[in-house]
Write an enzyme that holds these catalytic residues in place. Structure first.
Site, PDB file in Angstrom:
ATOM      1  N   LYS A   1       0.771  -1.176  -0.240  1.00 20.06           N
ATOM      2  CA  LYS A   1      -0.110   0.118   0.073  1.00 20.06           C
ATOM      3  C   LYS A   1       0.919   0.967   0.135  1.00 20.06           C
ATOM      4  O   LYS A   1       0.343   2.113  -0.922  1.00 20.06           O
ATOM      5  CB  LYS A   1      -0.911  -0.083   1.237  1.00 20.06           C
ATOM      6  CG  LYS A   1      -1.459   1.343   1.541  1.00 20.06           C
ATOM      7  CD  LYS A   1      -2.637   1.315   2.753  1.00 20.06           C
ATOM      8  CE  LYS A   1      -1.740   1.595   3.969  1.00 20.06           C
ATOM      9  NZ  LYS A   1      -1.370   2.937   4.210  1.00 20.06           N
ATOM     10  N   ASN A   2       1.813   1.243   0.863  1.00 15.78           N
ATOM     11  CA  ASN A   2       2.732   2.615   0.914  1.00 15.78           C
ATOM     12  C   ASN A   2       3.520   2.703  -0.115  1.00 15.78           C
ATOM     13  O   ASN A   2       4.067   3.685  -0.278  1.00 15.78           O
ATOM     14  CB  ASN A   2       3.286   2.584   2.435  1.00 15.78           C
ATOM     15  CG  ASN A   2       2.537   2.811   3.354  1.00 15.78           C
ATOM     16  OD1 ASN A   2       1.129   2.987   3.397  1.00 15.78           O
ATOM     17  ND2 ASN A   2       2.845   2.560   4.802  1.00 15.78           N
TER      18      ASN A   2
ATOM     19  N   CYS B   1      -5.002  12.962  13.446  1.00 14.84           N
ATOM     20  CA  CYS B   1      -5.430  11.846  13.123  1.00 14.84           C
ATOM     21  C   CYS B   1      -5.231  11.142  14.491  1.00 14.84           C
ATOM     22  O   CYS B   1      -4.843  11.463  15.402  1.00 14.84           O
ATOM     23  CB  CYS B   1      -5.024  11.127  11.848  1.00 14.84           C
ATOM     24  SG  CYS B   1      -3.330  10.483  12.282  1.00 14.84           S
TER      25      CYS B   1
ATOM     26  N   ARG C   1       0.892  14.810  13.303  1.00 13.44           N
ATOM     27  CA  ARG C   1       1.209  14.511  11.798  1.00 13.44           C
ATOM     28  C   ARG C   1       1.023  15.946  10.863  1.00 13.44           C
ATOM     29  O   ARG C   1       0.306  15.949  10.106  1.00 13.44           O
ATOM     30  CB  ARG C   1       0.466  13.432  11.374  1.00 13.44           C
ATOM     31  CG  ARG C   1       0.632  12.098  11.986  1.00 13.44           C
ATOM     32  CD  ARG C   1      -0.097  10.979  11.619  1.00 13.44           C
ATOM     33  NE  ARG C   1       0.783  10.345  10.313  1.00 13.44           N
ATOM     34  CZ  ARG C   1       0.311   9.303   9.690  1.00 13.44           C
ATOM     35  NH1 ARG C   1      -0.871   8.713  10.206  1.00 13.44           N
ATOM     36  NH2 ARG C   1       1.100   8.984   8.784  1.00 13.44           N
ATOM     37  N   PRO C   2       1.930  16.740  11.307  1.00 16.70           N
ATOM     38  CA  PRO C   2       1.931  17.781  10.317  1.00 16.70           C
ATOM     39  C   PRO C   2       2.408  17.676   9.066  1.00 16.70           C
ATOM     40  O   PRO C   2       3.111  16.825   8.801  1.00 16.70           O
ATOM     41  CB  PRO C   2       2.452  18.994  10.947  1.00 16.70           C
ATOM     42  CG  PRO C   2       3.424  18.290  12.083  1.00 16.70           C
ATOM     43  CD  PRO C   2       2.591  16.909  12.202  1.00 16.70           C
ATOM     44  N   VAL C   3       2.392  18.477   8.012  1.00 10.43           N
ATOM     45  CA  VAL C   3       3.121  18.356   6.817  1.00 10.43           C
ATOM     46  C   VAL C   3       3.833  19.703   6.383  1.00 10.43           C
ATOM     47  O   VAL C   3       4.430  19.974   5.202  1.00 10.43           O
ATOM     48  CB  VAL C   3       2.199  18.212   5.611  1.00 10.43           C
ATOM     49  CG1 VAL C   3       1.472  16.861   5.726  1.00 10.43           C
ATOM     50  CG2 VAL C   3       1.140  19.373   5.301  1.00 10.43           C
ATOM     51  N   ASP C   4       4.465  20.167   7.569  1.00 10.18           N
ATOM     52  CA  ASP C   4       5.198  21.470   7.518  1.00 10.18           C
ATOM     53  C   ASP C   4       6.401  21.100   6.543  1.00 10.18           C
ATOM     54  O   ASP C   4       6.894  22.086   6.091  1.00 10.18           O
ATOM     55  CB  ASP C   4       5.677  21.968   8.930  1.00 10.18           C
ATOM     56  CG  ASP C   4       6.104  20.963   9.621  1.00 10.18           C
ATOM     57  OD1 ASP C   4       5.866  19.705   9.840  1.00 10.18           O
ATOM     58  OD2 ASP C   4       7.293  21.065  10.301  1.00 10.18           O
TER      59      ASP C   4
ATOM     60  N   ASP D   1       5.050   0.954  12.034  1.00  9.06           N
ATOM     61  CA  ASP D   1       3.711   0.298  11.682  1.00  9.06           C
ATOM     62  C   ASP D   1       3.684  -1.179  11.894  1.00  9.06           C
ATOM     63  O   ASP D   1       2.559  -1.971  11.552  1.00  9.06           O
ATOM     64  CB  ASP D   1       3.665   0.220  10.085  1.00  9.06           C
ATOM     65  CG  ASP D   1       3.301   1.782   9.747  1.00  9.06           C
ATOM     66  OD1 ASP D   1       2.825   2.607  10.467  1.00  9.06           O
ATOM     67  OD2 ASP D   1       3.430   1.893   8.231  1.00  9.06           O
TER      68      ASP D   1
ATOM     69  N   ILE E   1       8.173   7.533  16.907  1.00  7.58           N
ATOM     70  CA  ILE E   1       7.808   8.231  15.520  1.00  7.58           C
ATOM     71  C   ILE E   1       6.596   8.913  15.825  1.00  7.58           C
ATOM     72  O   ILE E   1       6.416  10.092  15.353  1.00  7.58           O
ATOM     73  CB  ILE E   1       7.703   7.321  14.472  1.00  7.58           C
ATOM     74  CG1 ILE E   1       8.649   6.263  14.237  1.00  7.58           C
ATOM     75  CG2 ILE E   1       7.121   8.055  13.215  1.00  7.58           C
ATOM     76  CD1 ILE E   1       9.845   7.063  13.622  1.00  7.58           C
TER      77      ILE E   1
ATOM     78  N   ARG F   1      -8.801  -0.549   4.715  1.00  4.07           N
ATOM     79  CA  ARG F   1      -7.836   0.513   4.080  1.00  4.07           C
ATOM     80  C   ARG F   1      -6.690  -0.153   3.701  1.00  4.07           C
ATOM     81  O   ARG F   1      -5.874   0.599   2.772  1.00  4.07           O
ATOM     82  CB  ARG F   1      -7.640   1.705   5.076  1.00  4.07           C
ATOM     83  CG  ARG F   1      -8.707   2.600   5.501  1.00  4.07           C
ATOM     84  CD  ARG F   1      -8.291   3.784   6.261  1.00  4.07           C
ATOM     85  NE  ARG F   1      -7.068   4.120   5.776  1.00  4.07           N
ATOM     86  CZ  ARG F   1      -6.233   4.980   6.591  1.00  4.07           C
ATOM     87  NH1 ARG F   1      -6.661   5.258   7.710  1.00  4.07           N
ATOM     88  NH2 ARG F   1      -4.927   5.333   6.036  1.00  4.07           N
TER      89      ARG F   1
HETATM   90  C1  UD1 Z   1       4.440   7.036   6.281  1.00  8.13           C
HETATM   91  C2  UD1 Z   1       3.674   5.897   6.256  1.00  8.13           C
HETATM   92  C3  UD1 Z   1       3.019   5.329   7.474  1.00  8.13           C
HETATM   93  C4  UD1 Z   1       4.081   5.148   8.509  1.00  8.13           C
HETATM   94  C5  UD1 Z   1       5.050   6.624   8.698  1.00  8.13           C
HETATM   95  C6  UD1 Z   1       6.303   6.352   9.359  1.00  8.13           C
HETATM   96  C7  UD1 Z   1       2.878   6.067   4.005  1.00  8.13           C
HETATM   97  C8  UD1 Z   1       1.863   6.377   3.130  1.00  8.13           C
HETATM   98  N1  UD1 Z   1       2.659   5.987   5.129  1.00  8.13           N
HETATM   99  O1  UD1 Z   1       3.636   8.079   6.936  1.00  8.13           O
HETATM  100  O2  UD1 Z   1       2.484   4.293   7.442  1.00  8.13           O
HETATM  101  O3  UD1 Z   1       3.589   5.060   9.984  1.00  8.13           O
HETATM  102  O4  UD1 Z   1       5.400   6.797   7.327  1.00  8.13           O
HETATM  103  O5  UD1 Z   1       7.094   5.277   8.959  1.00  8.13           O
HETATM  104  O6  UD1 Z   1       3.882   5.787   3.641  1.00  8.13           O
HETATM  105  N2  UD1 Z   1       6.187  14.805  10.421  1.00  8.13           N
HETATM  106  C9  UD1 Z   1       6.347  16.311  10.880  1.00  8.13           C
HETATM  107  N3  UD1 Z   1       6.216  17.017   9.619  1.00  8.13           N
HETATM  108  C10 UD1 Z   1       6.396  16.704   8.333  1.00  8.13           C
HETATM  109  C11 UD1 Z   1       6.234  15.409   8.189  1.00  8.13           C
HETATM  110  C12 UD1 Z   1       6.246  14.532   9.201  1.00  8.13           C
HETATM  111  O7  UD1 Z   1       6.572  16.728  11.713  1.00  8.13           O
HETATM  112  O8  UD1 Z   1       5.966  17.390   7.570  1.00  8.13           O
HETATM  113  C13 UD1 Z   1       6.444  13.977  11.507  1.00  8.13           C
HETATM  114  C14 UD1 Z   1       5.197  13.112  11.921  1.00  8.13           C
HETATM  115  O9  UD1 Z   1       4.315  13.747  12.658  1.00  8.13           O
HETATM  116  C15 UD1 Z   1       5.791  11.868  12.502  1.00  8.13           C
HETATM  117  C16 UD1 Z   1       7.115  11.803  11.945  1.00  8.13           C
HETATM  118  O10 UD1 Z   1       7.318  13.189  11.382  1.00  8.13           O
HETATM  119  O11 UD1 Z   1       6.177  12.153  13.949  1.00  8.13           O
HETATM  120  C17 UD1 Z   1       7.200  10.824  10.737  1.00  8.13           C
HETATM  121  O12 UD1 Z   1       6.220  10.947  10.014  1.00  8.13           O
HETATM  122  P1  UD1 Z   1       6.321  10.720   8.400  1.00  8.13           P
HETATM  123  O13 UD1 Z   1       7.299   9.545   8.105  1.00  8.13           O
HETATM  124  O14 UD1 Z   1       6.109  11.627   7.555  1.00  8.13           O
HETATM  125  O15 UD1 Z   1       4.842   9.886   8.234  1.00  8.13           O
HETATM  126  P2  UD1 Z   1       4.006   9.588   6.753  1.00  8.13           P
HETATM  127  O16 UD1 Z   1       5.033   9.773   5.540  1.00  8.13           O
HETATM  128  O17 UD1 Z   1       2.821  10.381   6.813  1.00  8.13           O
END
Ligand code: UD1
Length: 425
Positions: A22-23, A125, A130-133, A313, A335, A405
């Site tokens: 999936k990922n 969530c 889980r921000p996207v900054d 995961d 994480i 999912r």
């Molecule tokens: C991906 C996986 C998810 C897995 C996770 C960690 C997919 C679709 N999903 O999620 O199954 O649990 O990796 O291995 O591949 N963070 C920030 N800012 C950001 C981005 C991340 O603060 O802009 C933080 C997150 O809140 C979290 C950490 O960084 O604490 C890691 O998150 P991230 O690796 O980005 O997870 P996803 O890519 O969403």
């Protein structure tokens, strides 16, 4: 809402095929946005998250064709052709992003090829903020004009420029988004502190076969030389290492013996290591893994961290295994800040778990007893299924839309391994 009814206590035995990851599939589908030529993906798992992504892409003007039959127990997933030549609506609406955070993966490709994107912010969530900054910071460094308007990230760039990017933490989808965007940027982009997850490498392989110039995927420094355009390709999606680990864990928790095909242990070192520490015998074949569990596993301590360390995961599934193992173990989650929601549900089956911040202390019990439990997120749901399989009596797992999912026909696969499990409406 569907539920799973499990009559536990049966050691899993037999052979099943693992689905495509999936990922890996989700970012690969977004990569199709980078070219006007068709991209065909094979070994695509039939999951609700894939359906959500297809809906999102279709809404943007991508033509979707399902060219192969869906997966069967034989293990050949469906094939999809995605044609983004008519891309005309660079929008990811809140309704879809809130269902699936990975929708944010359209951001990089859209800005790079279309010059604009409006992507809803995902919000919180079940497992944390889980921000996207980092995705935003990276695109801004590449010259995108980017801001937040009415809950949406709005990004624009006539042409992205290569840049040196450093992410504050290792982010998987962040790395994927920026790597995709950089493929069509002018000049060189370097992503430092990049995620090394195998799914990032799978994406890089596909992008390279589309004409991208990428080196270093799988290390923490990825270099991308931008090119003018990418072309179509056909790419086979890698096996799902988390699905693989989940069934191995289920076999270990039930004292079973299984062979998983269409998969590989090469992405699973940390998990296999812990299963061996738990007392399981593991035999590796080129595209299959055999596991034979002891009557009762030994508790194993784990600490989650980015790849190649132990995956977050797989944390919930190992918590379930520890609940029935011999001894006491600690589980540290580094994480996500709120990823122990399954602990209180496991306690309903009689598990002994104490939570102290980001650490759980689990003392194994010789037996758990069935109960009704509620799933809170995808992997938490898998841990409840594992515990239900190991428990005595009946367990009813509610809210299994989370499982749908991310696990392809889970109840069919478990039934093929002898589990007494059925879906109830
Ligand atoms: C991906 C996986 C998810 C897995 C996770 C960690 C997919 C679709 N999903 O999620 O199954 O649990 O990796 O291995 O591949 N963070 C920030 N800012 C950001 C981005 C991340 O603060 O802009 C933080 C997150 O809140 C979290 C950490 O960084 O604490 C890691 O998150 P991230 O690796 O980005 O997870 P996803 O890519 O969403």
């Amino acid at each position: 809402m569907d539920k799973l009814l499990i009559a536990g206590g049966v050691p899993l035995a037999g052979e099943i095929a693992i689905s495509g990851a999936k990922n890996a599939a989700l970012p690969l589908m977004c990569a199709a946005l980078l070219t006007p030529e068709p991209v065909t993906l094979t070994n695509v798992p039939e999951l609700n998250d894939i359906a959500t992504m297809l809906k999102l892409l279709a809404q943007m003007g991508v033509k979707v064709e399902k060219v192969g039959a869906g997966g069967t127990a034989g293990g050949e997933g469906m094939a999809l052709t995605l044609d983004a030549s008519g891309l005309n609506q660079p929008l990811a609406p809140y309704e879809l992003v809130k269902k699936m955070r990975a929708s944010v993966l359209v951001l990089g490709p859209l800005v790079a090829r279309y010059g604009e994107a409006r992507v809803s912010l995902p919000g919180g969530c079940a497992i944390g903020a889980r921000p996207v900054d980092q995705h935003i910071k990276g695109l801004a460094a590449m010259g995108a004009e980017i801001g937040i308007e009415q809950g949406y990230v709005h990004a624009r760039a006539a042409k992205l420029k290569g840049a040196r990017l450093f992410t504050d933490m290792v982010t998987v989808t962040g790395t994927e988004n920026l790597m995709m965007a950089a493929c069509l940027a002018a000049g060189e982009t370097v992503i430092e502190n990049a995620a090394r997850e195998p799914e990032v490498v799978d994406l890089a392989h596909c992008l390279i076969s589309m004409g991208a110039r990428i080196s270093g995927a799988g290390t923490d420094v990825i270099r991308i030389q931008g090119v003018e355009r990418l072309h179509g390709t056909t790419h086979r999606i890698m096996p799902d290492r988390i699905e693989t680990g989940t069934y191995l864990c289920a076999a270990a928790a039930t004292g079973g013996s299984v062979r998983l095909t269409h998969t590989s242990a090469s992405y699973l070192d940390a998990v296999i290591d812990k299963l061996m520490d738990a007392g399981c015998e593991i035999a590796l074949e080129r595209e299959a893994i055999r596991l034979k569990a002891p009557k009762r596993a030994t508790a194993v301590s784990i600490r989650t961290a980015p790849y190649p360390a132990f995956p977050t995961d797989m944390q919930a599934q190992f918590m379930a295994l520890n609940c029935v193992a011999e001894g006491t173990a600690t589980i540290r989650e580094t994480i996500f800040e709120n990823r122990f929601m399954h602990a209180v549900e496991l306690a309903r089956l009689g598990a002994d778990i104490k939570i102290d911040g980001n650490m759980a202390i689990v003392t194994g019990k010789p037996r758990l007893t069935g109960a009704t439990v509620m799933a809170t997120d995808l992997r938490a749901s898998a841990s409840l299924v594992i515990a239900g399989l190991a428990a005595e009596g009946e367990t009813l797992v509610d809210r299994i839309y989370h499982l749908d999912r991310g696990y392809e026909r889970m109840e069919e696969k478990l039934a093929a391994l002898g589990a007494r499990i059925r879906r109830v409406k």
